[in-house]
Write a protein that holds these residues in place. Structure first.
Motif, PDB file in Angstrom:
ATOM      1  N   LEU A 308      34.928  33.632  37.354  1.00 39.60           N
ATOM      2  CA  LEU A 308      35.066  34.896  38.069  1.00 39.60           C
ATOM      3  C   LEU A 308      34.284  34.911  39.375  1.00 39.60           C
ATOM      4  O   LEU A 308      34.500  35.797  40.212  1.00 39.60           O
ATOM      5  N   GLY A 309      33.376  33.970  39.553  1.00 39.22           N
ATOM      6  CA  GLY A 309      32.619  33.890  40.793  1.00 39.22           C
ATOM      7  C   GLY A 309      31.326  34.661  40.781  1.00 39.22           C
ATOM      8  O   GLY A 309      30.743  34.913  41.844  1.00 39.22           O
ATOM      9  N   TYR A 310      30.841  35.030  39.596  1.00 43.39           N
ATOM     10  CA  TYR A 310      29.617  35.820  39.517  1.00 43.39           C
ATOM     11  C   TYR A 310      28.428  35.018  40.044  1.00 43.39           C
ATOM     12  O   TYR A 310      28.197  33.888  39.639  1.00 43.39           O
ATOM     13  N   THR A 319      33.274  46.547  36.285  1.00 44.63           N
ATOM     14  CA  THR A 319      33.854  46.905  34.978  1.00 44.63           C
ATOM     15  C   THR A 319      34.246  45.682  34.163  1.00 44.63           C
ATOM     16  O   THR A 319      34.495  45.806  32.963  1.00 44.63           O
ATOM     17  N   THR A 320      34.287  44.511  34.802  1.00 45.54           N
ATOM     18  CA  THR A 320      34.636  43.297  34.065  1.00 45.54           C
ATOM     19  C   THR A 320      33.593  42.965  33.008  1.00 45.54           C
ATOM     20  O   THR A 320      33.887  42.278  32.025  1.00 45.54           O
ATOM     21  N   LEU A 374      40.029  31.497  38.141  1.00 44.49           N
ATOM     22  CA  LEU A 374      39.792  30.386  39.057  1.00 44.49           C
ATOM     23  C   LEU A 374      40.770  30.403  40.227  1.00 44.49           C
ATOM     24  O   LEU A 374      40.381  30.164  41.377  1.00 44.49           O
ATOM     25  N   SER A 375      42.021  30.681  39.943  1.00 51.11           N
ATOM     26  CA  SER A 375      43.005  30.737  41.027  1.00 51.11           C
ATOM     27  C   SER A 375      42.685  31.871  41.986  1.00 51.11           C
ATOM     28  O   SER A 375      42.825  31.721  43.212  1.00 51.11           O
ATOM     29  N   GLN A 376      42.250  33.013  41.467  1.00 55.07           N
ATOM     30  CA  GLN A 376      41.886  34.139  42.310  1.00 55.07           C
ATOM     31  C   GLN A 376      40.659  33.819  43.163  1.00 55.07           C
ATOM     32  O   GLN A 376      40.627  34.096  44.369  1.00 55.07           O
ATOM     33  N   THR A 377      39.635  33.220  42.548  1.00 53.88           N
ATOM     34  CA  THR A 377      38.417  32.879  43.279  1.00 53.88           C
ATOM     35  C   THR A 377      38.683  31.819  44.337  1.00 53.88           C
ATOM     36  O   THR A 377      38.188  31.911  45.469  1.00 53.88           O
TER      37      THR A 377
END
Length: 548
Positions: A308-310, A319-320, A374-377
């Motif tokens: 998620l890239g945290y 909210t995740t 991963l694709s979003q990040t």
């Protein structure tokens, strides 16, 4: 990019199917004990299963109060030791069917092979039965089991040595064994008398009470203990060198390393206990399973928050966090139930099946969520043109894709070798079925450690916002990845020779608005947009001003 997301989704769906298939055929095998205590109060059969080394001696002793049974009661004790080339014949045959194999001289199916040996002894009264120094007769010869359609073979083999105190049989080769004991009281009075005593059976071989199926597993846990000590030492060194620049994600990694170290140490202690004592403490084993469940839950959460890239792309999850907590708690609950039922003998019940299927379903959802995140990040980092972080996540994505491919290959192999076979001969490799998944995660953890290790630039590296194109100083600090944007048309403002900027055409303005406001994949709709808020930009500018 849309094609890449589709490929990742298809791969995660394939992985999900194989996880569900593996759950349906899960063996639920635990460590083999070598010491049993059975209460006897009537005519009774007792069935014992274990893989034994050659020359392993089987001892049988009886303990009780002489006054608990009358002197008019005698006992006829008979036993039957049977080896089989098929692991599933010994361990998958229910007790009520295994009792029918007592004194059988042939195999259950055509083409299977094995040996058998049997004997008996008569005790005139309880005093003789409970005597601590009982020498049984010489070891009875063992004979090969015949085919169901042929006559028994008369060939027999014997041992030259004499049995020890309480020894009744001896293993002749490394193999799975089925040992059945029949206790038959003989009443010489007018009425049947009540009696009760304890039968103790133990099997001790070249490696004390350890079995050939569990010995490699114990060595594996010993090696993994050393590996995790190395992980912990290396991570502690990195943290000590750059303790001022530690990120929150690095504390998560520390927790997973510590739990992994404890888990491997507890399981190794369990196998050592079985080796020297013959049995394990049930409370300690349950604690080991609960610790393992906690470690596996945190491990999945760790991979998720990295995806998620945290701490790298975004400073908080919003909210995740609630969804992550729900997934972690559900996995912890079902994995704890499955582990406790497995070590207490209730693994084949309905509750255990529901827990096992639920674990596979949760794993499938986690795998899908990881690849979508991963694709979003990765897409966001390409828009930001952040070379360092993009390279980091590309390496992490490649590692996960490799793990998925390796998992699919391994599940196919184990299903073919261990599950979908009529006669399971590869019992020596059963430990690999559990060791592979532990080794696979340790590999992923090592990659995460290397990619997210503490460094002098950790704070500057963490969740920096998208760099403005007009910020020339920041552009010099973070160079762009030319290869990733080769052939792309820059739709922002372009300086001319005199330093002035040309106005965007109407068509370019429309295309830029589409790129910024309309999602290009289903993942953009499914997950919240990972854009920097105004306060994050202000915070980053403040950090940069401090560094300058």
């Amino acid at each position: 990019m849309l094609g890449g997301v589709a490929n990742m989704s298809n791969m995660s769906n394939i992985m999900s199917c194989f996880l569900l298939l593996a759950a349906l055929f899960a063996p639920g095998r635990t460590a083999e004990v070598s010491l049993w205590n059975v209460d006897i109060n009537s005519t009774q059969h007792a069935v014992f299963r274990k893989t034994l080394y050659a020359n392993t001696t089987i001892f049988m002793k009886f303990q009780g109060d002489v006054g608990s049974c009358d002197r008019t009661v005698a006992f006829n004790i008979s036993w039957y030791l049977r080896s089989s080339v098929c692991y599933n014949e010994v361990f998958n045959t229910p007790d009520n069917k295994a009792i029918n194999m007592f004194a059988m001289e042939h195999m259950l199916k055509e083409g299977w092979s094995g040996f058998y040996s049997q004997g008996y002894v008569y005790f005139d009264n309880c005093s003789a039965l409970f005597s601590p120094k009982v020498y049984y007769a010489d070891f009875n010869p063992y004979q090969p089991l015949s085919s169901p359609k042929s006559d028994p073979s008369n060939q027999s083999l014997t041992w030259p040595d004499k049995p020890d105190i309480g020894a009744v049989a001896k293993a002749w080769e490394d193999s799975p064994y089925l040992f059945i004991v029949k206790v038959q009281p003989v009443f010489r009075g007018p009425e049947e008398e009540d009696f009760t005593f304890t039968m103790k059976v133990e099997m001790k071989g070249p490696h004390d009470y350890s079995s050939p199926a569990d010995w490699p597993q114990m060595m594996f846990f010993m090696v993994m203990c050393i590996v995790y000590v190395f992980f912990g030492t290396l991570w502690l060194f990195w943290c000590a060198c750059y303790w001022r620049d530690l990120l929150r994600i690095q504390f998560w990694i520390s927790g997973v390393i510590i739990l992994g170290m404890l888990e491997k140490a507890v399981f190794y202690s369990e196998y050592q206990s079985i080796r020297y004592r013959g049995d394990y403490v049930e409370g300690a084993v349950i604690f080991a399973e609960l610790l393992s469940a906690l470690k596996r839950s945190l491990a999945r959460i760790l991979v998720l928050i990295v995806s998620l890239g945290y701490g790298i792309v975004k400073p908080r999850l919003g909210t995740t966090v609630h969804r992550l907590a729900a997934v972690g708690l559900l996995y912890l609950l079902f994995s704890s139930v499955e582990g406790v039922l497995r070590v207490t003998g209730g693994f084949y019940g309905t509750v255990a099946l529901v827990a096992n299927l639920s674990l596979s379903l949760i794993d499938s959802c986690v795998m899908w969520w990881i690849f979508i995140s991963l694709s979003q990040t990765t897409r966001l980092l390409k828009l930001r043109r952040n070379v360092v972080k993009l390279s980091l996540y590309q390496h992490f994505t490649n590692t996960l894709i490799f793990s998925v491919v390796a998992s699919i290959i391994f599940i196919i192999w184990t299903t073919k070798v261990f599950k979908l076979v009529d006669c399971q001969k590869s019992w020596r490799d059963l430990w690999v079925d559990d060791a592979f998944w532990r080794l696979l995660f340790s590999t992923i953890l090592l990659v995460i450690m290397v990619l997210l290790r503490p460094s002098a630039n950790s704070q500057r590296f963490s969740h920096s916002p998208l760099i403005d194109e007009d910020d020339e100083e920041d552009d010099a600090k973070e160079p762009m990845l030319n290869e990733a944007f080769e052939g792309m048309k820059m739709r922002g403002s372009k300086p001319d020779a005199n330093g002035s900027q040309k106005l965007l055409s109407k068509e370019d303005e429309d295309l830029k608005w589409v790129e910024e406001n309309i999602p290009t994949t289903v993942a953009d709709v499914a997950l919240p947009a990972m854009l920097d808020e105004e306060e994050e930009i202000l915070k980053t500018k403040m950090e940069r001003s401090k560094m300058e």
